[in-house]
Write a protein that holds these residues in place. Structure first.
Motif, short mmCIF file in Angstrom:
data_model
loop_
_atom_site.label_atom_id
_atom_site.label_comp_id
_atom_site.label_asym_id
_atom_site.label_seq_id
_atom_site.Cartn_x
_atom_site.Cartn_y
_atom_site.Cartn_z
N TYR A 163 0.86 -1.18 0.00
CA TYR A 163 0.00 0.00 0.00
C TYR A 163 0.89 1.23 0.00
CZ TYR A 163 0.96 -0.14 5.05
OH TYR A 163 1.58 -0.18 6.27
N GLN A 164 0.34 2.36 -0.40
CA GLN A 164 1.14 3.58 -0.50
C GLN A 164 1.54 4.05 0.90
OE1 GLN A 164 -1.82 5.76 -2.76
NE2 GLN A 164 -0.56 5.64 -4.60
N TRP A 165 2.86 3.93 1.26
CA TRP A 165 3.97 3.41 0.48
C TRP A 165 4.79 2.50 1.37
CZ3 TRP A 165 2.16 8.38 -0.31
CH2 TRP A 165 1.71 8.65 -1.62
N GLU A 166 4.20 1.41 1.76
CA GLU A 166 4.85 0.46 2.65
C GLU A 166 4.47 -0.96 2.27
OE1 GLU A 166 4.22 1.24 6.77
OE2 GLU A 166 4.93 3.32 6.69
N TRP A 167 5.21 -1.91 2.89
CA TRP A 167 4.90 -3.33 2.77
C TRP A 167 4.49 -3.86 4.13
CZ3 TRP A 167 4.70 -4.94 -2.08
CH2 TRP A 167 5.53 -4.35 -3.04
N GLN A 168 3.43 -4.65 4.14
CA GLN A 168 3.01 -5.29 5.37
C GLN A 168 3.00 -6.80 5.15
OE1 GLN A 168 -1.23 -5.67 6.89
NE2 GLN A 168 -0.47 -4.05 8.25
N THR A 193 10.60 -18.71 -3.49
CA THR A 193 12.05 -18.79 -3.46
C THR A 193 12.50 -19.64 -2.28
OG1 THR A 193 14.09 -17.46 -3.58
CG2 THR A 193 12.44 -16.77 -1.99
N VAL A 194 13.79 -19.89 -2.22
CA VAL A 194 14.43 -20.51 -1.05
C VAL A 194 15.80 -19.87 -0.93
CG1 VAL A 194 15.24 -22.45 -2.46
CG2 VAL A 194 15.22 -22.66 0.02
N VAL A 195 16.16 -19.47 0.28
CA VAL A 195 17.43 -18.79 0.53
C VAL A 195 18.23 -19.61 1.53
CG1 VAL A 195 18.54 -16.62 1.16
CG2 VAL A 195 16.24 -16.59 0.20
N ASP A 196 19.44 -19.98 1.16
CA ASP A 196 20.24 -20.85 2.02
C ASP A 196 21.00 -20.11 3.11
OD1 ASP A 196 19.49 -23.16 0.65
OD2 ASP A 196 21.03 -22.87 -0.87
N GLU A 197 21.38 -18.86 2.82
CA GLU A 197 22.23 -18.13 3.76
C GLU A 197 21.43 -17.07 4.52
OE1 GLU A 197 25.33 -18.71 4.53
OE2 GLU A 197 25.52 -20.35 3.09
N PRO A 198 21.48 -17.10 5.87
CA PRO A 198 20.84 -16.01 6.63
C PRO A 198 21.47 -14.66 6.28
CG PRO A 198 21.38 -17.87 8.07
CD PRO A 198 22.05 -18.14 6.74
N GLY A 199 20.68 -13.63 6.38
CA GLY A 199 21.17 -12.28 6.06
C GLY A 199 20.01 -11.34 5.80
N ARG A 200 20.36 -10.13 5.38
CA ARG A 200 19.37 -9.10 5.06
C ARG A 200 19.48 -8.76 3.58
NH1 ARG A 200 17.35 -6.54 9.76
NH2 ARG A 200 18.45 -7.18 11.66
N TYR A 201 18.33 -8.67 2.92
CA TYR A 201 18.29 -8.41 1.49
C TYR A 201 17.29 -7.29 1.22
CZ TYR A 201 20.51 -12.99 1.56
OH TYR A 201 21.35 -14.04 1.83
N ASP A 202 17.70 -6.31 0.44
CA ASP A 202 16.87 -5.13 0.18
C ASP A 202 15.63 -5.48 -0.63
OD1 ASP A 202 18.65 -3.50 1.53
OD2 ASP A 202 19.78 -2.97 -0.28
N VAL A 203 14.54 -4.81 -0.29
CA VAL A 203 13.28 -4.91 -1.02
C VAL A 203 12.90 -3.52 -1.50
CG1 VAL A 203 10.81 -5.39 -0.85
CG2 VAL A 203 12.44 -6.90 0.27
N VAL A 204 12.50 -3.40 -2.76
CA VAL A 204 12.02 -2.14 -3.29
C VAL A 204 10.75 -2.40 -4.08
CG1 VAL A 204 14.31 -1.08 -3.40
CG2 VAL A 204 13.43 -2.34 -5.38
N CYS A 205 10.02 -1.34 -4.35
CA CYS A 205 8.88 -1.41 -5.24
C CYS A 205 9.36 -1.06 -6.64
CB CYS A 205 7.77 -0.46 -4.80
SG CYS A 205 6.33 -0.47 -5.90
N ALA A 206 9.12 -1.95 -7.60
CA ALA A 206 9.61 -1.76 -8.96
C ALA A 206 8.53 -1.24 -9.91
CB ALA A 206 10.18 -3.07 -9.49
N GLU A 207 7.39 -0.84 -9.37
CA GLU A 207 6.31 -0.30 -10.20
C GLU A 207 5.95 1.09 -9.67
OE1 GLU A 207 3.75 -0.41 -13.38
OE2 GLU A 207 4.95 -2.14 -12.76
N PHE A 208 6.05 2.11 -10.54
CA PHE A 208 5.77 3.47 -10.07
C PHE A 208 4.36 3.53 -9.50
CE2 PHE A 208 4.31 7.87 -10.73
CZ PHE A 208 5.25 8.51 -9.93
N CYS A 209 4.25 3.98 -8.25
CA CYS A 209 2.98 3.89 -7.52
C CYS A 209 2.58 5.19 -6.85
CB CYS A 209 3.06 2.76 -6.49
SG CYS A 209 4.45 2.90 -5.33
N GLY A 210 3.18 6.30 -7.26
CA GLY A 210 2.79 7.57 -6.69
C GLY A 210 3.96 8.37 -6.18
#
Length: 257
Positions: free
Chosen positions: A143-148, A204-221
C-alpha cells in the motif's frame, strides 16, 4: 586493419573478458537468481562472439572498400544464403529453448494471478481462501507506500520487514490495497507485481541467513522511491522461536547474525 583499430578491438575484448570473470565470481543467493544469471550468461556467451564477428566484418569491409570508386553488387551465392539462414534459425532456437527452460521453472513462474472477481472459478475472497502450497507462506500486502507482511499460522505482522527461514521453500502471496505495486528483491532474483483485488505468488528458497533489500519496482505515486523494505533470513530455529514469542503482535524482525 591499422594498429589503432587492432588496439581498440583488443582492449574491448579484454575489458569484456575481465567483466565476465568478475561477475562470474558472485555467488547466487537463491535458485531464482541462479536461474536468471545462468540464462544471462548463456545468452551473453552466444551473443558476444556473434557481435565481434559482425564488427570484424564491418571493419574489414570499411577498410577494404573505402576507396572503391566502382562498386559492384554482390553476386548471388545460394550456399551462403542457406548457411546464414540456418545459422540464424539455430541461434533463435537456442535462445527460445534457454528462455523456456527458465520460465517454466517453479521458482520463476510459481503460479498465475488469481482474480478475485472471477469467483465462479476460483472463489478467493481473501488471503484465507488461497490454496495451501506446502511452503512456508507469508501474506504480503502493498500500500502507498509500505509493505506489510502477515504470518497466518502465528498471526504475526511486520512492517517493511519480511522474515523467512533459511533453507526452506517460501511462498509470498501478494496483493495491494490501492494501486499496482511490485515486490522486487534484486539479490534473490524475485520480482512479482501486486494488484488490487488480485493475489499473485512469488516463490524462493534462501540458504544463507542475512538481510536483502526490497524495493517497489512499479511506479505507484509520489512516495514510490520511499517504498523500501528488507527480507530478513534467519535459521529455522530462530524463525520458529520468533513466531511463537510474537504471536498476535506487530513485531520487529530478529537479528539474522
Amino acid at each position: 586493419m591499422s594498429s589503432r583499430r587492432r588496439t581498440i578491438v583488443a582492449s574491448t575484448a579484454a575489458a569484456l573478458s575481465t567483466l565476465l570473470a568478475l561477475t562470474g565470481t558472485v555467488a547466487a543467493q537463491s535458485p531464482n537468481r541462479e536461474l536468471i544469471d545462468g540464462l544471462e550468461y548463456q545468452l551473453l556467451y552466444a551473443a558476444l562472439p556473434l557481435t565481434l564477428f559482425v564488427l570484424m566484418i564491418l571493419i574489414y569491409a570499411a577498410v577494404k572498400f573505402h576507396d572503391n570508386d566502382d562498386p559492384q553488387p554482390t553476386t548471388e551465392d545460394p550456399a551462403l544464403e542457406i548457411t546464414w539462414t540456418a545459422a540464424t534459425a539455430i541461434i533463435l532456437l537456442f535462445v527460445g529453448l534457454s528462455g523456456y527452460s527458465v520460465l517454466v521453472n517453479p521458482y520463476i513462474s510459481p503460479s498465475q494471478a488469481i482474480d478475485t472477481d472471477d469467483r465462479s472459478q476460483e472463489g478467493f475472497d481473501s488471503f484465507e481462501d488461497l490454496p495451501d502450497t506446502g511452503d512456508e507462506e507469508v501474506h504480503v500486502r502493498g500500500y502507498q507506500w509500505e509493505w506489510q507482511a502477515t504470518y497466518p499460522d502465528a498471526n504475526v505482522t511486520t512492517e517493511n520487514q519480511i522474515v523467512i527461514p533459511a533453507g526452506e521453500d517460501v511462498t509470498f502471496w501478494l496483493t495491494s490495497d490501492d494501486v499496482i505495486h511490485s515486490l522486487f528483491i534484486p539479490d534473490l532474483g524475485v520480482k512479482q507485481d501486486a494488484f488490487p483485488g488480485d493475489y499473485t505468488r512469488a516463490r524462493t528458497v534462501v540458504d544463507e541467513p542475512g538481510r536483502y533489500d526490497v524495493v517497489c519496482a512499479e511506479f505507484c505515486g509520489a512516495g514510490h522511491s520511499r517504498m523500501q523494505g528488507e527480507i530478513v533470513v534467519v535459521d529455522s530455529e530462530t524463525y520458529d522461536q520468533w513466531l511463537s514469542e510474537n504471536e498476535g503482535t506487530v513485531a520487529e524482525a530478529p537479528n539474522p547474525d
